[in-house]
Structure formats: C-alpha cells, structure tokens
Write an enzyme that holds these catalytic residues in place. Structure first.
Site, PDB file in Angstrom:
ATOM      1  N   ARG A 184     -35.202  12.934  -9.707  1.00 36.70           N
ATOM      2  CA  ARG A 184     -33.966  12.818  -8.924  1.00 36.70           C
ATOM      3  C   ARG A 184     -33.197  14.134  -8.948  1.00 36.70           C
ATOM      4  NH1 ARG A 184     -34.124   7.267 -10.826  1.00 36.70           N
ATOM      5  NH2 ARG A 184     -33.128   7.852 -12.788  1.00 36.70           N
ATOM      6  N   ASP A 186     -35.685  -0.305   2.041  1.00 34.74           N
ATOM      7  CA  ASP A 186     -36.196  -1.197   1.014  1.00 34.74           C
ATOM      8  C   ASP A 186     -36.190  -2.617   1.584  1.00 34.74           C
ATOM      9  OD1 ASP A 186     -36.634  -0.822  -2.230  1.00 34.74           O
ATOM     10  OD2 ASP A 186     -36.098  -2.875  -1.697  1.00 34.74           O
ATOM     11  N   CYS A 212     -46.872   4.736  -9.751  1.00 31.42           N
ATOM     12  CA  CYS A 212     -46.608   4.245 -11.112  1.00 31.42           C
ATOM     13  C   CYS A 212     -47.714   3.300 -11.556  1.00 31.42           C
ATOM     14  CB  CYS A 212     -45.247   3.549 -11.172  1.00 31.42           C
ATOM     15  SG  CYS A 212     -45.108   2.091 -10.115  1.00 31.42           S
TER      16      CYS A 212
END
Length: 404
Positions: free
Chosen positions: A220, A258, A348
């Site tokens: 970030r 999202d 991930c």
C-alpha cells in the site's frame, strides 16, 4: 510418554528443521495422544527429532514446537515465544497501528496468527488483539497463549476469529468470541487504526481474516508513493486499503470494485475519515471479472491497476483452475493499462508459488499483446518473516510491472 515414530528415511525433512510432519511419514503412534497433545517425535532408529503438537485427523499429523530435547512445552515456553515475537516487531516494524504480532511457524507457534490493532489518535476504542488458532496444538494451549499475549503486550482485549476453513481439516470447530477483556465494537467504524499516515476503519467481528489485510502494508505504501496524478483502478478492493493509499498519494481518480457492498460502505467511510475528496473516489459493487470486460468495452484505461484477488487455489487440487483465473484478470488488466502504466498484481494462494505466478502473468501479457517489465517482486511486510527452511510460509507474492 506419547511418541510418534517416523518411517525409515522420513526424518530428513526434520533434520533440515522443517516444522511439518505428514501423516504419510508416520510409522506408528505410541500412547493415546489427544488432539493438540505434545508428542516426542523419533526417527525409525529411535533418535530424538523434536517435540510436536499432534493432530489425529489432519494430513499434517504433527507440527513441531521445538527441536531441542531439553526444552519442555509448558506455559513458560509460550511466554518466551510470544515475547521473542513481540521484540522482533518492535525492532523491525514502524509507522503502523496494524501489526502481525505472531506469524505461525515463523515465530515457532505453528498455526497461530495474531494481529494487533492500535487505535488511531483520537479514537474512542482501545487497542485490540485478534487471534486465529488454526491448528490443534495452539488450540489446545489457547488459554496459556492468551495470557502470554496480554502479559507481553499490555493489551487487555483479545478476540478470537478462528473461523477459517482450515480448522475443519484439523477436526476443529469454527469459533469466534472474546478471549480476554472487552468485546470489539459491533460497529466497524468504532475501531480505527492507522498506517503510513492513513486511517482505516477495521471490522474485527465480521471482516475478512482478522478484519484487515495487514500483510499488504508495504505494498500500500508503494501505491501511495506512485499514485500522484494517476487514474487508478483497484480490483477486489475490500474496504479500500489500496484505494485510500492511492488517494493519500495524490491520485487523480480511483475506481474501486468489490462484490461486497458492506466492505465498499466501509471504504467510502474511510474516505470521509481521512478527509479525502470523495469526488475522486468511485465505489462499484460488482463482479470484477465481468466489470473488467465492461470497462474495456467502454474504452476506459488507467495509469495504475491493482489486482489483489482472494485465494483462488486453497489447495494443490485447485491450481489449474486458479491459474486460468489469474491469467484472465491479468490479461484484462494489461489491456486496460495505458502505455507506461503500472500493474500491481498479487496471489495469496499458497499452492501457487512465485515462479508459477510469474509465468501466469507473463502469459497474460503475451495474450494481451503487450510488453511489460518487472519493476519489483512483492511480498508481505517485515512482520511476516520467512524461515529459510519453511518456503510454505511465503503465501503472498506479487509483481510490480510497467507496460512498455
């Protein structure tokens, strides 16, 4: 004494200090160890190898506590491990109120995740520890670990979020609730944390994992440093971590996508919390795969794109399907990226290693008809240390690319 004896030749990984013992390596178990009980692990010739936590139903039949024959596994053991983990973070991590205090095997506490949220200045709610007990051993020692955490950190509030699917493979039920102190607030906006000058609301009770993606802090910051004047697209944005970082860095516009309206609502409140210009931030409740195609049909392009999807490959059985999904979104990302623009893309999925991920992204660039250079390989922050003998700990991998 409960003893686990390995088949001949299966001691090699333990001699290299790998902390997992698979069921297929076990010759026999003497005694009647309960789930989470400590067992002495011996080679086929009787040599001591380790003390480990026994899991009778898991494919990982035991996880090593210690390779030292003279080190008992007791309350003092957990105090030492927690104190050592905290000392490392205090030395290596700064400029953040959200820290991973315990990272499982890397801190000698296999299966345990602990995140600490320290309140942003002026917040009404005190600090909070959030724990995930993902293996039988740490679950059996939950009370001792909780006391060690409170004692070492001075934080009185400990909340459990042991509700990940991996517990089922350990034969453990899904659990959430207060372990010490006060319960976290029902309203997510009541708990705020901060990193690199940006404030974030954290939903400890219902958010993903422990409420926030602590592992992406350094990435970030990279977005924050690179975003000035750019039009940014953030896919799978959750509560807007990368979006807020881009706005803090001076992005011209940020489109965040999202499929969770609740997460997007927190993201929009995060914009207000930081005093950013809401006109520069668009929040879209939609399927990312479909929206990437729609954006291309609309002729939209961006200077910076972040792709941080959920785990597409929870196990090795899902690798082929996951590879197709990663290629699909990265190909779409390259096509939406302006020449000279930057793509930050992540996986991930532990079953997708760094080399395979790079090959997938390279194939996506070829199929998109673009050339791209790798500016940097990306990973989790310093509070997610890597053991040389445990490559499985490198679950988060990423690439910072530029379209040429």
């Amino acid at each position: 004494m409960n003893t686990l004896t390995l088949k001949p030749g299966k001691e090699k990984s333990l001699l290299r200090r790998h902390p997992w013992i698979y069921a297929t390596a076990v010759a026999r178990v003497d005694g009647n160890p309960a789930s989470g009980a400590t067992v002495v692990v011996r080679a086929a010739d009787g040599r001591f190898l380790a003390r480990a936590a026994f899991s009778p139903v898991s494919a990982i039949r035991a996880r090593v506590w210690t390779f030292n024959e003279n080190e008992p596994v007791d309350h003092a053991f957990f105090k030492r491990r927690v104190s050592a983990a905290l000392a490392y973070r205090e030395e290596m991590v700064s400029d953040t109120g959200a820290t991973r205090l315990i990272f499982g095997e890397a801190d000698g506490l296999p299966g345990l995740i602990v995140d600490r949220y320290q309140s942003a200045p002026g917040a009404a709610v005190t600090d909070q520890l959030v724990c995930q007990f993902m293996a039988a051993g740490v679950d059996a020692w939950k009370d001792a670990i909780t006391k060690a955490l409170v004692g070492a950190t001075g934080c009185p509030n400990v909340y459990e979020r042991s509700d990940a699917a991996v517990r089922e493979r350990e034969g453990l039920p899904s659990l959430t609730g207060v372990l010490a102190g006060a319960a976290p607030p029902e309203a997510p906006e009541a708990l705020t944390t901060h990193e690199n000058g940006v404030k974030y609301y954290v939903d400890v009770r219902n958010g993903h994992k422990t409420g926030f993606y602590v592992d992406q802090r350094d990435n970030r910051l990279l977005v924050q440093q690179q975003a000035r004047g750019r039009d940014v697209l953030n896919c799978f944005c959750y509560t807007g971590g990368f979006s807020l970082a881009a706005l803090a860095g001076g992005a011209q516009s940020v489109l965040s996508i999202d499929s969770s309206g609740e997460a997007l609502a927190i993201g929009a409140r995060n914009v207000e919390l930081n005093g950013f210009d809401a006109a520069r931030a668009e929040w879209r409740d939609a399927d990312v795969f479909k929206t990437l195609r729609t954006l291309r049909e609309e002729g939209r392009t961006f200077d910076m794109i972040v792709l941080d999807p959920p785990k597409f490959a929870p196990s090795a059985h899902h690798v082929e399907r996951a590879a197709r999904a990663y290629k699909d979104i990265n190909m779409a990302g390259f096509r939406l990226l302006r020449p000279g623009g930057q793509l930050l893309t992540y996986s991930c999925s532990g079953a997708i290693d760094a080399d395979l991920f790079q090959k997938i992204v390279a194939g996506a660039a070829v199929d998109a008809g673009v050339d791209a250079r790798i500016l940097r390989r990306l990973s989790a922050g310093m509070d997610h240390p890597m053991l040389t003998q445990f490559p499985e700990g490198e679950y988060l991998k990423g690439l910072w690319l530029q379209r040429m």
